[in-house]
Design a protein around this motif. Sequence first.
Motif, short mmCIF file in Angstrom:
data_model
loop_
_atom_site.label_atom_id
_atom_site.label_comp_id
_atom_site.label_asym_id
_atom_site.label_seq_id
_atom_site.Cartn_x
_atom_site.Cartn_y
_atom_site.Cartn_z
N PRO A 69 53.46 9.31 -13.27
CA PRO A 69 52.20 9.27 -14.00
C PRO A 69 51.01 8.88 -13.14
CG PRO A 69 53.57 7.37 -14.54
CD PRO A 69 54.41 8.28 -13.71
N VAL A 70 49.89 9.52 -13.43
CA VAL A 70 48.60 9.17 -12.83
C VAL A 70 47.65 8.85 -13.98
CG1 VAL A 70 46.64 9.92 -11.44
CG2 VAL A 70 48.97 10.64 -10.82
N ILE A 71 47.14 7.63 -14.01
CA ILE A 71 46.24 7.18 -15.06
C ILE A 71 44.85 7.03 -14.46
CG2 ILE A 71 45.70 5.29 -16.66
CD1 ILE A 71 48.74 4.67 -16.66
N ALA A 72 43.84 7.59 -15.10
CA ALA A 72 42.46 7.44 -14.65
C ALA A 72 41.74 6.44 -15.55
CB ALA A 72 41.74 8.78 -14.68
N CYS A 73 40.89 5.61 -14.94
CA CYS A 73 40.06 4.68 -15.70
C CYS A 73 38.68 4.63 -15.06
CB CYS A 73 40.70 3.28 -15.75
SG CYS A 73 40.72 2.42 -14.16
N ILE A 74 37.74 4.00 -15.72
CA ILE A 74 36.39 3.86 -15.18
C ILE A 74 36.32 2.60 -14.33
CG2 ILE A 74 33.93 3.68 -15.73
CD1 ILE A 74 35.31 6.34 -16.49
N GLY A 75 35.88 2.76 -13.08
CA GLY A 75 35.76 1.63 -12.17
C GLY A 75 34.41 0.95 -12.29
N GLY A 76 34.03 0.25 -11.25
CA GLY A 76 32.77 -0.50 -11.27
C GLY A 76 31.95 -0.30 -10.02
N GLY A 77 30.90 -1.09 -9.92
CA GLY A 77 29.98 -0.93 -8.80
C GLY A 77 30.52 -1.42 -7.47
N GLU A 78 31.45 -2.35 -7.51
CA GLU A 78 32.04 -2.89 -6.29
C GLU A 78 33.54 -2.66 -6.31
OE1 GLU A 78 30.19 -3.96 -3.90
OE2 GLU A 78 28.32 -3.97 -5.06
N ARG A 79 34.15 -2.71 -5.13
CA ARG A 79 35.59 -2.48 -5.02
C ARG A 79 36.38 -3.39 -5.95
NH1 ARG A 79 39.23 -0.76 -0.90
NH2 ARG A 79 41.26 -1.74 -1.10
N ALA A 80 36.04 -4.69 -5.95
CA ALA A 80 36.79 -5.63 -6.78
C ALA A 80 36.70 -5.27 -8.26
CB ALA A 80 36.28 -7.05 -6.55
N ASP A 81 35.55 -4.77 -8.69
CA ASP A 81 35.39 -4.35 -10.09
C ASP A 81 36.33 -3.19 -10.42
OD1 ASP A 81 33.29 -6.21 -10.41
OD2 ASP A 81 31.84 -4.76 -9.65
N SER A 82 36.45 -2.26 -9.48
CA SER A 82 37.32 -1.10 -9.70
C SER A 82 38.79 -1.51 -9.72
CB SER A 82 37.07 -0.04 -8.63
OG SER A 82 35.79 0.54 -8.78
N VAL A 83 39.17 -2.41 -8.85
CA VAL A 83 40.57 -2.86 -8.83
C VAL A 83 40.89 -3.62 -10.11
CG1 VAL A 83 42.30 -4.22 -7.61
CG2 VAL A 83 40.66 -2.84 -6.31
#
Length: 230
Positions: A69-83
Amino acid sequence: MSWALVPAAGSGRRFGGEVPKQYLHAAGKPLIEHALDALLAHPRIDGAVVALAEGDPRWPGWTSLHGKPVIACIGGGERADSVLAALRALPDGVADDELLLVHDAARPNLRGDDIDRLIDAAMICADGAILAAPVRDTLKRADAEVHIAVTEPRGGLWRALTPQAFRRGLLLRALEAARATGAAVTDEAMAVERLGLHPALVEGREDNLKVTTPADLALVEFLLQSRLSS
């Protein structure tokens, strides 16, 4: 069970151009596809969560690769936000003690043996582990006029690579703590270090390059084509 988290919400400002660097092509595929292929082709990784920019028009819409499975989600402005967003998008069955591998979307030349050694080390070290490479070049610190101010000792210095591997609960706690204090963490290990912990360094291949400049892209193209022809 091990899952991969791939932050891919960046615009690639340092690279320049209109196309975010994770979607630049090398050896016939976008860099992010090479990265996901390397992760999901590995038998010890069960799936991936990719954190994207909102409304990303270039995302191909994958829901599975290599039968995983590959799940997509909305990240953020900085790397830490996306993780953090990727952590929260994991399936409910991924427990707090399960191992997660965070990997750069624009780091396409990952090898399976590096993944094996990273997972082995992270399973032993409760503080997690990262792929890294010892600094081999002489280091110079510049002054305000961009002249050499001093030569810095390189002993004990390593360059952080990815993947970086941590238990889900630890990684979530570290990133939430950094966010709560407003700390700007540039990789996951830095967030874990702020808790007073000491992740293991696992020497990885030097050709596990992150594309940040056009010269990097040309080198990665050569490396990937060489692998395809071997």
